[in-house]
Motif scaffolding. Structure first.
Motif, PDB file in Angstrom:
ATOM      1  N   VAL A  35       0.864  -1.180   0.000  1.00 33.13           N
ATOM      2  CA  VAL A  35       0.000   0.000   0.000  1.00 33.13           C
ATOM      3  C   VAL A  35       0.901   1.230   0.000  1.00 33.13           C
ATOM      4  O   VAL A  35       1.652   1.459   0.945  1.00 33.13           O
ATOM      5  CB  VAL A  35      -0.930   0.015   1.236  1.00 33.13           C
ATOM      6  N   ARG A  36       0.814   1.996  -1.082  1.00 31.63           N
ATOM      7  CA  ARG A  36       1.649   3.190  -1.257  1.00 31.63           C
ATOM      8  C   ARG A  36       0.800   4.441  -1.246  1.00 31.63           C
ATOM      9  O   ARG A  36      -0.362   4.410  -1.642  1.00 31.63           O
ATOM     10  CB  ARG A  36       2.355   3.146  -2.610  1.00 31.63           C
ATOM     11  N   ASP A  37       1.399   5.558  -0.845  1.00 32.21           N
ATOM     12  CA  ASP A  37       0.746   6.853  -0.999  1.00 32.21           C
ATOM     13  C   ASP A  37       0.713   7.193  -2.478  1.00 32.21           C
ATOM     14  O   ASP A  37       1.634   6.839  -3.229  1.00 32.21           O
ATOM     15  CB  ASP A  37       1.509   7.942  -0.248  1.00 32.21           C
ATOM     16  N   SER A  38      -0.348   7.877  -2.901  1.00 28.39           N
ATOM     17  CA  SER A  38      -0.486   8.254  -4.298  1.00 28.39           C
ATOM     18  C   SER A  38      -1.040   9.669  -4.380  1.00 28.39           C
ATOM     19  O   SER A  38      -1.953  10.030  -3.635  1.00 28.39           O
ATOM     20  CB  SER A  38      -1.441   7.284  -5.008  1.00 28.39           C
ATOM     21  N   ARG A  39      -0.498  10.455  -5.263  1.00 23.40           N
ATOM     22  CA  ARG A  39      -0.986  11.824  -5.438  1.00 23.40           C
ATOM     23  C   ARG A  39      -2.376  11.855  -6.058  1.00 23.40           C
ATOM     24  O   ARG A  39      -3.161  12.734  -5.786  1.00 23.40           O
ATOM     25  CB  ARG A  39      -0.044  12.616  -6.338  1.00 23.40           C
ATOM     26  N   THR A  40      -2.671  10.897  -6.912  1.00 30.84           N
ATOM     27  CA  THR A  40      -3.937  10.929  -7.646  1.00 30.84           C
ATOM     28  C   THR A  40      -5.063  10.160  -6.973  1.00 30.84           C
ATOM     29  O   THR A  40      -6.225  10.539  -7.101  1.00 30.84           O
ATOM     30  CB  THR A  40      -3.748  10.377  -9.069  1.00 30.84           C
ATOM     31  N   THR A  41      -4.766   9.075  -6.274  1.00 29.14           N
ATOM     32  CA  THR A  41      -5.825   8.259  -5.670  1.00 29.14           C
ATOM     33  C   THR A  41      -5.707   8.162  -4.158  1.00 29.14           C
ATOM     34  O   THR A  41      -6.375   7.340  -3.548  1.00 29.14           O
ATOM     35  CB  THR A  41      -5.812   6.833  -6.247  1.00 29.14           C
ATOM     36  N   ASP A  42      -4.876   8.971  -3.543  1.00 27.58           N
ATOM     37  CA  ASP A  42      -4.629   8.978  -2.108  1.00 27.58           C
ATOM     38  C   ASP A  42      -3.779   7.786  -1.682  1.00 27.58           C
ATOM     39  O   ASP A  42      -2.817   7.934  -0.966  1.00 27.58           O
ATOM     40  CB  ASP A  42      -5.931   9.027  -1.314  1.00 27.58           C
ATOM     41  N   ARG A  43      -4.151   6.589  -2.144  1.00 21.98           N
ATOM     42  CA  ARG A  43      -3.321   5.413  -1.876  1.00 21.98           C
ATOM     43  C   ARG A  43      -3.481   4.421  -3.015  1.00 21.98           C
ATOM     44  O   ARG A  43      -4.548   4.312  -3.614  1.00 21.98           O
ATOM     45  CB  ARG A  43      -3.632   4.759  -0.542  1.00 21.98           C
ATOM     46  N   ALA A  44      -2.404   3.715  -3.308  1.00 17.95           N
ATOM     47  CA  ALA A  44      -2.403   2.724  -4.384  1.00 17.95           C
ATOM     48  C   ALA A  44      -2.049   1.371  -3.783  1.00 17.95           C
ATOM     49  O   ALA A  44      -1.139   1.260  -2.961  1.00 17.95           O
ATOM     50  CB  ALA A  44      -1.387   3.101  -5.450  1.00 17.95           C
ATOM     51  N   VAL A  45      -2.800   0.347  -4.181  1.00 22.10           N
ATOM     52  CA  VAL A  45      -2.557  -1.007  -3.696  1.00 22.10           C
ATOM     53  C   VAL A  45      -2.046  -1.837  -4.860  1.00 22.10           C
ATOM     54  O   VAL A  45      -2.655  -1.868  -5.932  1.00 22.10           O
ATOM     55  CB  VAL A  45      -3.851  -1.634  -3.133  1.00 22.10           C
ATOM     56  N   VAL A  46      -0.911  -2.507  -4.652  1.00 17.62           N
ATOM     57  CA  VAL A  46      -0.347  -3.394  -5.662  1.00 17.62           C
ATOM     58  C   VAL A  46      -0.025  -4.733  -5.007  1.00 17.62           C
ATOM     59  O   VAL A  46       0.137  -4.825  -3.788  1.00 17.62           O
ATOM     60  CB  VAL A  46       0.926  -2.804  -6.323  1.00 17.62           C
ATOM     61  N   TYR A  47       0.030  -5.770  -5.820  1.00 18.54           N
ATOM     62  CA  TYR A  47       0.298  -7.121  -5.338  1.00 18.54           C
ATOM     63  C   TYR A  47       1.524  -7.667  -6.034  1.00 18.54           C
ATOM     64  O   TYR A  47       1.725  -7.431  -7.220  1.00 18.54           O
ATOM     65  CB  TYR A  47      -0.903  -8.029  -5.602  1.00 18.54           C
ATOM     66  N   ARG A  48       2.352  -8.421  -5.283  1.00 22.12           N
ATOM     67  CA  ARG A  48       3.565  -9.029  -5.829  1.00 22.12           C
ATOM     68  C   ARG A  48       3.656 -10.477  -5.345  1.00 22.12           C
ATOM     69  O   ARG A  48       3.343 -10.772  -4.187  1.00 22.12           O
ATOM     70  CB  ARG A  48       4.812  -8.290  -5.348  1.00 22.12           C
ATOM     71  N   LEU A  49       4.141 -11.354  -6.218  1.00 24.54           N
ATOM     72  CA  LEU A  49       4.394 -12.749  -5.876  1.00 24.54           C
ATOM     73  C   LEU A  49       5.829 -12.894  -5.409  1.00 24.54           C
ATOM     74  O   LEU A  49       6.759 -12.447  -6.092  1.00 24.54           O
ATOM     75  CB  LEU A  49       4.149 -13.635  -7.097  1.00 24.54           C
ATOM     76  N   VAL A  50       6.034 -13.508  -4.252  1.00 25.15           N
ATOM     77  CA  VAL A  50       7.380 -13.696  -3.711  1.00 25.15           C
ATOM     78  C   VAL A  50       8.055 -14.857  -4.432  1.00 25.15           C
ATOM     79  O   VAL A  50       7.507 -15.959  -4.525  1.00 25.15           O
ATOM     80  CB  VAL A  50       7.345 -13.977  -2.191  1.00 25.15           C
ATOM     81  N   VAL A  51       9.246 -14.584  -4.988  1.00 26.17           N
ATOM     82  CA  VAL A  51      10.039 -15.597  -5.676  1.00 26.17           C
ATOM     83  C   VAL A  51      11.414 -15.682  -5.037  1.00 26.17           C
ATOM     84  O   VAL A  51      11.828 -14.778  -4.316  1.00 26.17           O
ATOM     85  CB  VAL A  51      10.169 -15.302  -7.193  1.00 26.17           C
ATOM     86  N   GLU A  52      12.128 -16.754  -5.314  1.00 26.72           N
ATOM     87  CA  GLU A  52      13.469 -16.937  -4.787  1.00 26.72           C
ATOM     88  C   GLU A  52      14.373 -15.964  -5.491  1.00 26.72           C
ATOM     89  O   GLU A  52      15.122 -15.241  -5.102  1.00 26.72           O
ATOM     90  CB  GLU A  52      13.953 -18.365  -5.024  1.00 26.72           C
TER      91      GLU A  52
END
Length: 75
Positions: free
Chosen positions: A58-75
């Motif tokens: 969850v990141r701060d965003s200038r345009t949407t107040d906050r942005a949510v992104v998803y990442r898959l953990v890899v080796e």
């Protein structure tokens, strides 16, 4: 040593539970392996993150107040 994951400029990283993950994958009509990747060695990851987990960032965003992104953990 400094704990990078606690730094004020590092966005919130959390492990996604399977129930929430199913909803996200259905919403975007994707598979877990279609998600962008993040390496297990990334210092911002929570200590309980394991290879194969999905991380919600969850990141701060200038345009949407906050942005949510998803990442898959890899080796």
């Amino acid at each position: 040593m400094v704990d990078v994951s606690k730094h004020k400029l590092v966005p919130e990283h959390s492990v996604v539970d399977e129930g929430e993950l199913e909803g996200v994958l259905e919403e975007y009509d994707i598979k877990r392996t279609d998600l962008p990747k993040i390496k297990r060695a990334d210092p911002a990851l929570p200590d309980d993150a394991e290879v194969g987990n999905v991380i919600k960032i969850v990141r701060d965003s200038r345009t949407t107040d906050r942005a949510v992104v998803y990442r898959l953990v890899v080796e």
